[in-house]
Design a protein around this motif. Structure first.
Motif, PDB file in Angstrom:
ATOM      1  N   ARG A  29       7.648 -11.351-115.747  1.00  0.00           N
ATOM      2  CA  ARG A  29       6.722 -10.353-116.294  1.00  0.00           C
ATOM      3  C   ARG A  29       5.719 -11.004-117.235  1.00  0.00           C
ATOM      4  O   ARG A  29       4.525 -10.688-117.219  1.00  0.00           O
ATOM      5  N   VAL A  30       6.212 -11.921-118.064  1.00  0.00           N
ATOM      6  CA  VAL A  30       5.345 -12.588-119.031  1.00  0.00           C
ATOM      7  C   VAL A  30       4.330 -13.477-118.318  1.00  0.00           C
ATOM      8  O   VAL A  30       3.137 -13.485-118.652  1.00  0.00           O
ATOM      9  N   LEU A  31       4.779 -14.229-117.320  1.00  0.00           N
ATOM     10  CA  LEU A  31       3.878 -15.135-116.605  1.00  0.00           C
ATOM     11  C   LEU A  31       2.820 -14.382-115.802  1.00  0.00           C
ATOM     12  O   LEU A  31       1.696 -14.862-115.641  1.00  0.00           O
ATOM     13  N   LYS A  32       3.170 -13.206-115.285  1.00  0.00           N
ATOM     14  CA  LYS A  32       2.200 -12.444-114.505  1.00  0.00           C
ATOM     15  C   LYS A  32       1.081 -11.885-115.375  1.00  0.00           C
ATOM     16  O   LYS A  32      -0.056 -11.750-114.914  1.00  0.00           O
ATOM     17  N   LEU A  51       4.838 -25.020-113.354  1.00  0.00           N
ATOM     18  CA  LEU A  51       5.009 -24.397-112.047  1.00  0.00           C
ATOM     19  C   LEU A  51       3.863 -24.775-111.103  1.00  0.00           C
ATOM     20  O   LEU A  51       4.089 -25.038-109.914  1.00  0.00           O
ATOM     21  N   ALA A  52       2.645 -24.787-111.629  1.00  0.00           N
ATOM     22  CA  ALA A  52       1.503 -25.161-110.799  1.00  0.00           C
ATOM     23  C   ALA A  52       1.626 -26.608-110.318  1.00  0.00           C
ATOM     24  O   ALA A  52       1.359 -26.917-109.150  1.00  0.00           O
ATOM     25  N   ALA A  53       2.047 -27.492-111.219  1.00  0.00           N
ATOM     26  CA  ALA A  53       2.186 -28.901-110.851  1.00  0.00           C
ATOM     27  C   ALA A  53       3.297 -29.118-109.839  1.00  0.00           C
ATOM     28  O   ALA A  53       3.234 -30.035-109.006  1.00  0.00           O
ATOM     29  N   SER A  54       4.330 -28.273-109.880  1.00  0.00           N
ATOM     30  CA  SER A  54       5.478 -28.443-108.971  1.00  0.00           C
ATOM     31  C   SER A  54       5.158 -28.005-107.550  1.00  0.00           C
ATOM     32  O   SER A  54       5.816 -28.439-106.595  1.00  0.00           O
ATOM     33  N   GLY A  55       4.179 -27.110-107.402  1.00  0.00           N
ATOM     34  CA  GLY A  55       3.874 -26.571-106.085  1.00  0.00           C
ATOM     35  C   GLY A  55       4.846 -25.511-105.608  1.00  0.00           C
ATOM     36  O   GLY A  55       4.805 -25.106-104.435  1.00  0.00           O
ATOM     37  N   ILE A 141      12.380 -25.562-113.580  1.00  0.00           N
ATOM     38  CA  ILE A 141      11.022 -25.914-113.974  1.00  0.00           C
ATOM     39  C   ILE A 141      10.594 -25.195-115.252  1.00  0.00           C
ATOM     40  O   ILE A 141      10.067 -25.812-116.187  1.00  0.00           O
ATOM     41  N   ALA A 142      10.834 -23.898-115.316  1.00  0.00           N
ATOM     42  CA  ALA A 142      10.240 -23.070-116.366  1.00  0.00           C
ATOM     43  C   ALA A 142      11.153 -22.781-117.554  1.00  0.00           C
ATOM     44  O   ALA A 142      10.656 -22.620-118.685  1.00  0.00           O
ATOM     45  N   LEU A 143      12.470 -22.711-117.326  1.00  0.00           N
ATOM     46  CA  LEU A 143      13.352 -22.243-118.390  1.00  0.00           C
ATOM     47  C   LEU A 143      14.409 -23.246-118.840  1.00  0.00           C
ATOM     48  O   LEU A 143      14.783 -23.246-120.017  1.00  0.00           O
ATOM     49  N   ALA A 144      14.912 -24.074-117.944  1.00  0.00           N
ATOM     50  CA  ALA A 144      15.987 -24.995-118.315  1.00  0.00           C
ATOM     51  C   ALA A 144      15.632 -25.867-119.525  1.00  0.00           C
ATOM     52  O   ALA A 144      16.490 -26.085-120.397  1.00  0.00           O
ATOM     53  N   PRO A 145      14.387 -26.390-119.635  1.00  0.00           N
ATOM     54  CA  PRO A 145      14.086 -27.216-120.813  1.00  0.00           C
ATOM     55  C   PRO A 145      14.210 -26.461-122.133  1.00  0.00           C
ATOM     56  O   PRO A 145      14.414 -27.081-123.181  1.00  0.00           O
TER      57      PRO A 145
END
Length: 341
Positions: A29-32, A51-55, A141-145
């Motif tokens: 929701r936040v990313l959208k 996310l964009a860099a990961s494809g 990619i987005a949350l684990a770090p």
């Protein structure tokens, strides 16, 4: 307004848990719509770039989290059954969701609609396997770090509310869940935009799930076939992404800069690993300092699942407040002079 009516049995069965899978859903929701969530801008900027860099093609996940007044299908992030869910166990539940449950959830009046969602509805078994793999990739990619920091905040909130219950009872616990939630005479009133009416919990209790990405709203599950659930923002979430900790110099002069920094940083409960990451002190050094602070009565430790969370004591709060007074310009009393000889 949604009213949740409690019985004595419901109060007895009310409990807390965490849900990494729900954090995935709420973060979408936040990313959208990042402009609508300025509190999470540091995260959304970084996560969007990664996310964009990961494809990674995460459009199915975005489709399943529709814009209001659309409804997020409950099977996407069902209420966890255990006290401390992890992503792998939640994804196992998602993969095993019965096909009829998927079709029912996607056939509701406010359910999301898209070609990708239609393919999931047409072949739930294959679609759920692909969806679970997609969520696992998105998570890495987005949350684990950020999960150690997020988990410390969420577990610290549960610890805080457990203290409220122990010291003041269920009335204080249920009356302190956010600005849109009030507790009055056995009824929890939740300020919802799209859900209204009164529901009885039916002796199942209420599952309370602190969630980073729901702020400032709350989300609920009140459908008959699911565990009643309330997802609410934890205390301290406003400082999650941008921490500016000021170390009182007066206190540092007494206890040492590292120990003063740890005390200042414990505005929310945290583990040794999280404190080491925040402060740059080695984990071994953090452990030694915490041991000394605990022996001095300035820090307490509480176990939460596999982790030990450290919190400031009231004595530490007094020290920090006094040191802040010195920093803000309060004058120290003059030192006595030796009498003339």
């Amino acid at each position: 307004m949604l009213d949740l009516a409690f019985s004595v049995r419901d109060l007895a069965r009310t409990r807390f848990t965490l849900s990494p899978l729900w954090e995935v859903v709420a973060s979408v929701r936040v990313l959208k719509h990042p402009a609508e969530h300025p509190l999470h801008r540091p995260w959304s900027v970084e996560a969007g770039r990664r996310l964009a860099a990961s494809g990674l093609d995460w459009r199915l996940l975005a489709d399943l989290v529709p814009d209001p007044p659309g409804s997020i299908p409950i099977f996407l992030a069902p209420p966890p059954a255990g006290p401390a869910a992890d992503l792998d166990s939640e994804l196992a539940v998602l993969r095993a969701t019965p096909a009829e449950q998927v079709r029912s959830g996607l056939g509701a009046p406010r359910a999301p609609r898209s070609e990708r969602v239609d393919r999931l509805r047409g072949d739930p078994r294959r679609g759920l396997a692909e969806l679970a793999d997609l969520i696992a990739s998105y998570w890495e990619i987005a949350l684990a770090p950020h999960w150690p920091r997020m988990r410390s905040l969420l577990e610290g909130d549960v610890l805080h509310r457990a203290r409220l219950f122990a010291e003041h009872g269920a009335d204080r616990l249920l009356g302190d869940l956010g600005s849109v939630v009030t507790w009055d005479d056995g009824t929890l009133r939740v300020g919802h935009h799209y859900v209204h009416g009164s529901r009885r919990l039916g002796g199942r209790g209420l599952l309370l799930v602190p969630s980073v990405f729901v702020w400032p709203r709350v989300f609920s599950v009140v459908s008959p076939n699911w565990q009643p659930t309330l997802r609410y923002p934890p205390r301290g979430v406003a400082a999650l992404w941008e921490r500016q900790v000021t170390v009182p110099q007066a206190l540092a002069a007494v206890v040492g800069r590292s120990r003063a920094r740890l005390l200042a940083d414990l505005d929310t409960p945290a583990s040794t690993t999280e404190l080491a990451r925040r402060t740059g002190i080695t984990p071994g050094g953090v452990s030694q300092h915490l041991t000394a602070l605990r022996a001095a009565g300035l820090v307490d430790a509480h176990r939460s699942g596999r982790y030990v969370l450290y919190v400031r004591t009231e004595a530490a709060e007094v020290l920090l407040a006094a040191a802040d007074g010195r920093r803000d310009g309060a004058q120290a009393p003059p030192s006595p002079r030796s009498p003339p000889r």
